[in-house]
Design a protein around this motif. Structure first.
Motif, PDB file in Angstrom:
ATOM      1  N   THR A  19       0.837  -1.201   0.000  1.00 22.27           N
ATOM      2  CA  THR A  19       0.000   0.000   0.000  1.00 22.27           C
ATOM      3  C   THR A  19       0.875   1.256   0.000  1.00 22.27           C
ATOM      4  O   THR A  19       0.670   2.183  -0.800  1.00 22.27           O
ATOM      5  N   ASP A  82      -8.174   5.571  -0.323  1.00 23.56           N
ATOM      6  CA  ASP A  82      -8.401   4.133  -0.158  1.00 23.56           C
ATOM      7  C   ASP A  82      -7.205   3.544   0.587  1.00 23.56           C
ATOM      8  O   ASP A  82      -6.364   2.863   0.005  1.00 23.56           O
ATOM      9  N   TYR A  85      -6.166  -0.267   0.291  1.00 25.58           N
ATOM     10  CA  TYR A  85      -5.777  -0.885  -0.974  1.00 25.58           C
ATOM     11  C   TYR A  85      -4.483  -1.686  -0.796  1.00 25.58           C
ATOM     12  O   TYR A  85      -3.479  -1.148  -0.333  1.00 25.58           O
TER      13      TYR A  85
END
Length: 222
Positions: A19, A82, A85
Motif C-alpha cells: 500500500t 483508499d 488498498y
C-alpha cells in the motif's frame, strides 16, 4: 501480571508495505521523479507520513522545501482515498488478539500512521470494540519514539507500565516501549531485521505473531 497489550500497525498488525509503495510511487510519478523499490520503503516508513515523504525525496536527491510541502499533501490525500488498498492482515494476528481479549486484556493500537488510516485498518479487520483505544499520528501527541501517547493510553486503560506489553517491528517501536518502561516485543515478521530489533533493546523478539500468546502465558503463568 500483564493486563494490557498495545500494538503498532504497519509491519505488526497489518502488512501495508504494498500500500505504502503504491501510493509513494504514485506521488513520485506525479512530481516527475523515478520510482523507489518496494524493499526500500520498509526502511523509509515508521516515523509518520511527513518523514516518509521527506525520505522519498532524499532517496532521489530531489528534496526542496517547496516540493516537500506539495508532495506531502498529495501523498496524504491520495492515501486517504483508499488506505486499505493492497493491505493484508498478518497471519496469526487475529488469533493473538482473540486470545488476549478472551484473557481479559485491555487492547490498544499506537501508530505514527495518520489517525484516519489507523481506524480504517482496525475497522476493516476487527469487530467494533475489539480494541479499547486507538491512537494515530494525528491525535495531538509527539510521534513515536516519544512515549507520551503510549503513557496516555496506559492512563486511559488504567494500567501501569509494568502491566502492559507493546509489540512493534522497528527500532522506533522498541525505543517507544523502552522510553515508556514497558515490556517490548520485537515483531520479526514485519519490515525490519532481527539485528535492528536486538540493537534497539527489544525485551524479546517474536518470529511470528502466535509466539506472543506463549510469551504472555509464560509471563502470566497461564
Amino acid at each position: 501480571m500483564y493486563k494490557a497489550a498495545v500494538f503498532d500497525v504497519d509491519g505488526t498488525i497489518a502488512d501495508t508495505i504494498d500500500t505504502i509503495c503504491y501510493y509513494g510511487n504514485r506521488s513520485m510519478k506525479k512530481f516527475g521523479l523515478p520510482e523507489i523499490e518496494r524493499e526500500r520503503y520498509k526502511y523509509l516508513v515508521g516515523r509518520g507520513y511527513e518523514n516518509l515523504v521527506k525520505g522519498m525525496l532524499c532517496e532521489k536527491n530531489a528534496y526542496s522545501d517547496a516540493l516537500f510541502n506539495e508532495m506531502k499533501e498529495f501523498y496524504h490525500d491520495d492515501y486517504e482515498t483508499d488506505s486499505m488498498y493492497l493491505t493484508k492482515l498478518y497471519d496469526g494476528i487475529s488469533d493473538v488478539v482473540k486470545f488476549l481479549k478472551n484473557s481479559g486484556f485491555k487492547l490498544g493500537v499506537l501508530s505514527n500512521k495518520p489517525t484516519g488510516a489507523v481506524h480504517d485498518v482496525i475497522g476493516a479487520f476487527f469487530k467494533e470494540g475489539t480494541f479499547d483505544i486507538l491512537c494515530g499520528g494525528g491525535d495531538g501527541f509527539p510521534l513515536k519514539p516519544d512515549p507520551s501517547a503510549l503513557l496516555d493510553m496506559l492512563k486511559k486503560l488504567d494500567v501501569s507500565p509494568d502491566e502492559c506489553i507493546y509489540a512493534g517491528d522497528t527500532k522506533v517501536d522498541v525505543e517507544t516501549g523502552k522510553n515508556a518502561k514497558i515490556f517490548t516485543i520485537g515483531a520479526l515478521w514485519g519490515f525490519r531485521t532481527r539485528e535492528e530489533l536486538e540493537n534497539a533493546g527489544a525485551d524479546v523478539i517474536a518470529s511470528e505473531p502466535r509466539e506472543i500468546i506463549e510469551i504472555v502465558k509464560n509471563k502470566n503463568n497461564f
